[in-house]
Design an enzyme around this catalytic site. Structure first.
Site, PDB file in Angstrom:
ATOM      1  N   CYS A  13       0.815  -1.209   0.000  1.00 45.41           N
ATOM      2  CA  CYS A  13       0.000   0.000   0.000  1.00 45.41           C
ATOM      3  C   CYS A  13       0.848   1.258   0.000  1.00 45.41           C
ATOM      4  O   CYS A  13       2.044   1.219   0.259  1.00 45.41           O
ATOM      5  CB  CYS A  13      -0.892   0.053   1.239  1.00 45.41           C
ATOM      6  SG  CYS A  13      -2.010  -1.332   1.353  1.00 45.41           S
ATOM      7  N   GLY A  39       0.101   0.163  -5.122  1.00 49.90           N
ATOM      8  CA  GLY A  39      -1.175  -0.534  -5.023  1.00 49.90           C
ATOM      9  C   GLY A  39      -2.128  -0.057  -6.087  1.00 49.90           C
ATOM     10  O   GLY A  39      -2.374   1.142  -6.205  1.00 49.90           O
ATOM     11  N   ASN A 114      -0.029   1.293   5.728  1.00 46.31           N
ATOM     12  CA  ASN A 114       0.839   0.520   4.832  1.00 46.31           C
ATOM     13  C   ASN A 114       1.635  -0.443   5.701  1.00 46.31           C
ATOM     14  O   ASN A 114       2.279  -0.021   6.654  1.00 46.31           O
ATOM     15  CB  ASN A 114       1.781   1.463   4.072  1.00 46.31           C
ATOM     16  CG  ASN A 114       2.843   0.726   3.265  1.00 46.31           C
ATOM     17  OD1 ASN A 114       3.938   1.227   3.088  1.00 46.31           O
ATOM     18  ND2 ASN A 114       2.542  -0.458   2.788  1.00 46.31           N
ATOM     19  N   GLY A 115       1.581  -1.710   5.335  1.00 43.85           N
ATOM     20  CA  GLY A 115       2.304  -2.712   6.123  1.00 43.85           C
ATOM     21  C   GLY A 115       1.370  -3.822   6.516  1.00 43.85           C
ATOM     22  O   GLY A 115       0.185  -3.804   6.168  1.00 43.85           O
ATOM     23  N   TYR A 254      12.898  -3.405  -5.093  1.00 43.49           N
ATOM     24  CA  TYR A 254      11.774  -3.460  -6.028  1.00 43.49           C
ATOM     25  C   TYR A 254      10.674  -2.441  -5.751  1.00 43.49           C
ATOM     26  O   TYR A 254      10.127  -1.829  -6.655  1.00 43.49           O
ATOM     27  CB  TYR A 254      11.151  -4.862  -6.008  1.00 43.49           C
ATOM     28  CG  TYR A 254       9.811  -4.924  -6.709  1.00 43.49           C
ATOM     29  CD1 TYR A 254       9.753  -4.954  -8.102  1.00 43.49           C
ATOM     30  CD2 TYR A 254       8.616  -4.904  -5.997  1.00 43.49           C
ATOM     31  CE1 TYR A 254       8.531  -4.975  -8.760  1.00 43.49           C
ATOM     32  CE2 TYR A 254       7.394  -4.928  -6.650  1.00 43.49           C
ATOM     33  CZ  TYR A 254       7.352  -4.963  -8.023  1.00 43.49           C
ATOM     34  OH  TYR A 254       6.150  -4.979  -8.665  1.00 43.49           O
TER      35      TYR A 254
HETATM   36  P1  AMP Z   1       7.907 -13.881 -10.463  1.00 42.89           P
HETATM   37  O1  AMP Z   1       7.457 -13.724 -11.873  1.00 42.89           O
HETATM   38  O2  AMP Z   1       6.868 -14.474  -9.570  1.00 42.89           O
HETATM   39  O3  AMP Z   1       9.235 -14.568 -10.322  1.00 42.89           O
HETATM   40  O4  AMP Z   1       8.113 -12.407  -9.876  1.00 42.89           O
HETATM   41  C1  AMP Z   1       9.262 -11.678 -10.197  1.00 42.89           C
HETATM   42  C2  AMP Z   1       8.895 -10.429 -10.939  1.00 42.89           C
HETATM   43  O5  AMP Z   1       7.907  -9.707 -10.224  1.00 42.89           O
HETATM   44  C3  AMP Z   1      10.080  -9.500 -11.106  1.00 42.89           C
HETATM   45  O6  AMP Z   1      10.028  -8.958 -12.399  1.00 42.89           O
HETATM   46  C4  AMP Z   1       9.893  -8.432 -10.059  1.00 42.89           C
HETATM   47  O7  AMP Z   1      10.278  -7.167 -10.523  1.00 42.89           O
HETATM   48  C5  AMP Z   1       8.418  -8.472  -9.751  1.00 42.89           C
HETATM   49  N1  AMP Z   1       8.181  -8.452  -8.309  1.00 42.89           N
HETATM   50  C6  AMP Z   1       9.031  -8.692  -7.314  1.00 42.89           C
HETATM   51  N2  AMP Z   1       8.448  -8.577  -6.122  1.00 42.89           N
HETATM   52  C7  AMP Z   1       7.160  -8.254  -6.361  1.00 42.89           C
HETATM   53  C8  AMP Z   1       6.035  -7.986  -5.540  1.00 42.89           C
HETATM   54  N3  AMP Z   1       6.147  -8.006  -4.215  1.00 42.89           N
HETATM   55  N4  AMP Z   1       4.858  -7.659  -6.132  1.00 42.89           N
HETATM   56  C9  AMP Z   1       4.744  -7.631  -7.479  1.00 42.89           C
HETATM   57  N5  AMP Z   1       5.789  -7.884  -8.309  1.00 42.89           N
HETATM   58  C10 AMP Z   1       6.976  -8.188  -7.771  1.00 42.89           C
END
Ligand code: AMP
Length: 482
Positions: A13, A39, A114-115, A254
């Site tokens: 969030c 979000g 947020n959290g 990220y």
């Molecule tokens: P995955 O496809 O499940 O391996 O997720 C990795 C990809 O999602 C990478 O391109 C990251 O930049 C992005 N990513 C990493 N952490 C998150 C997160 N908490 N929420 C949404 N996307 C994420």
């Protein structure tokens, strides 16, 4: 067996608050717009006009709702708080959309969070046994209920009372008929900054939300600090036992926007430094360094600069993919990668590629992108990830799945390489991560400067809900109304 409690609704969030400004609602809408990356499922604003509170909470993007003069016109008043929300599993319910609002003994009270709390369900169970009636399935409501129940005479003391009973990550903004309140949890896991515009105070998750409205950054809210902003100005209270801060390192990797500053560091520069450090740790020969856009771009620039290999845009991202495709279900996630990214064929055919992304969670993105690169004729694909393997789930408000679904929790890098059909794979080391952020000794395991639990399993707080034996009775508290 998977721990069912990890499947409860949790969320990423962003929060925003402003006190005493004639354009409170419009500025909050703009601030939330800058925080949209935190979000995308729902947004809300609550204002106070010295007499009444006004609330608008809707599913969808900030721009879907809060650009309309009819909506902003209803949000009267000079003080406002707002929230953008991304819920993961569980129902996406309008009643969970924040800010939450309640009429308490001392007047109206709105709160945006947020959290993620790590004992919200345990506390909720006790409150329900005592007769509390919960309206949402959000952990934030636990805070609201505790404030409502407190017998203290002043709102701020009620908040301190409530906050001393909760564990986990919380960056909060709250609005009463007298004040705007900002809180950062004792470890400062999620960010919260203080800014100023036209002599009026602003609280928000990231500095990019100050930039968008031309506000000045003043300082970060400290870990364990509460600020109270009212007609007399700003007061800082530190009611909790002083502990060393441990902000979440994933904000740097990220979560935060690259143009934000956090802990005095530019997120963009950090990400470039992660890429450079990875080029030092895991060099390889290639024709191009290619990022997975957008998340891998700054790191790929850093890697390419150090490796002296050309940086190219070999994958093009479609920025107009609808929200439907950001759905958390695995089947839709897999589809969405193809909708979101396409290969720039002209560049790839016959070439050796270093592919950079910030993280691997389930592996969906990397698998699809490597497949696309291969289909486009890539000769070699070397995957370079600018964070260590994510082996442990997050409980503090980032959408990582249960441990069983975390690719790195259950596979060695070699197995992941085979699974992704890459030619090689390397992750940034945990010490390299710290070094890239200016800590030349790497990670001090006795006194880590960040919470890096996703990589190390070192959680700074208790995880009471997760350890509780009362899983099923707790879950039934949430599951009766969808
Ligand atoms: P995955 O496809 O499940 O391996 O997720 C990795 C990809 O999602 C990478 O391109 C990251 O930049 C992005 N990513 C990493 N952490 C998150 C997160 N908490 N929420 C949404 N996307 C994420």
């Amino acid at each position: 067996m998977p721990n069912l409690l990890n499947d409860r609704p949790h969320h990423e969030c962003g929060v925003f608050g402003i006190y005493g400004h004639p354009d409170a609602a419009a500025l909050t809408a703009l601030g939330l717009h800058a925080l949209q990356h935190r979000g995308q499922e729902a947004a809300g604003i609550v204002t106070f006009d010295n007499k009444h509170f006004h609330a608008e909470r809707r599913m969808g993007l900030v721009s879907d709702t809060f650009t309309k003069t009819s909506v902003l016109g209803r949000l009267k008043g000079q003080s406002a708080i707002g929230h953008v929300r991304y819920s993961t599993t569980g129902g996406t319910l309008l009643r969970n959309v924040q800010p939450l609002f309640a009429d308490l003994a001392l007047g109206g009270f709105a709160i945006a969070h947020n959290g993620n709390l790590t004992n919200a369900l345990s506390v909720r169970l006790e409150l329900v046994k005592e007769g509390a009636i919960f309206q949402s399935t959000s952990d934030t409501e636990t805070i609201l209920q505790l404030v409502a129940k407190s017998k203290k005479s002043f709102t701020i003391d009620r908040m301190i009372d409530a906050l001393s009973q909760i564990e986990g990550a919380f960056a909060l903004v709250a609005l009463t008929n007298k004040e705007l309140i900002g809180v950062r949890d004792p470890f400062g896991i999620r960010p919260l900054v203080l800014g100023e515009l036209d002599g009026k105070y602003i609280l928000c998750s990231e500095t990019c939300a100050l930039d968008i409205i031309g506000a000045k950054f003043l300082r970060e809210i400290e870990n364990g600090e509460i600020v109270v902003i009212n007609e007399s100005g700003i007061e800082s209270i530190k009611p909790f036992q002083k502990i060393n801060p441990r902000p979440c390192i994933f904000e740097y990797i990220y979560f935060s926007r690259p143009d934000s500053y956090l802990g005095g560091l530019s997120i963009y520069e950090c990400r470039k430094a992660f890429g450079k450090q990875l080029a030092i740790e895991s060099p390889t020969d290639a024709d191009y360094v290619i990022p997975v856009p957008d998340s891998g771009v700054p790191s790929a620039i850093g890697y390419a600069e150090h490796a002296k290999i050309p940086f190219e845009l070999g994958i093009i991202r479609n920025h107009y993919v609808g929200r439907t495709f950001i759905e958390p279900q695995q089947s839709i996630r897999a589809l969405s990668v193809k909708l979101k990214h396409n290969v720039n064929r002209a560049l790839i055919d016959g070439k050796k590629i270093i592919l950079i992304d910030d993280s691997i969670v389930r592996g969906t993105t990397s698998t699809k992108i490597i497949e696309m690169l291969r289909d486009a004729g890539a000769k070699e694909v070397h995957m370079r990830i600018t964070s260590p393997p994510i082996k442990f789930p997050d409980f503090y408000g980032i959408d990582t799945p249960i441990q069983e679904q975390l690719l790195s929790a259950n596979n060695t890098p070699d197995e992941i390489c085979d699974f992704l059909k890459a030619d090689s794979i390397s992750f940034l080391s945990i010490n390299g991560l710290y070094k890239a952020m200016g800590h030349s000794q790497g990670r001090d395991s006795k006194n880590p400067l960040f919470t890096d639990h996703c990589f190390t399993g070192d959680y700074p707080t208790k995880l009471s809900d997760n350890e509780s034996n009362e899983e099923f009775s707790q879950l039934s508290l949430l599951s009766n109304l969808e």
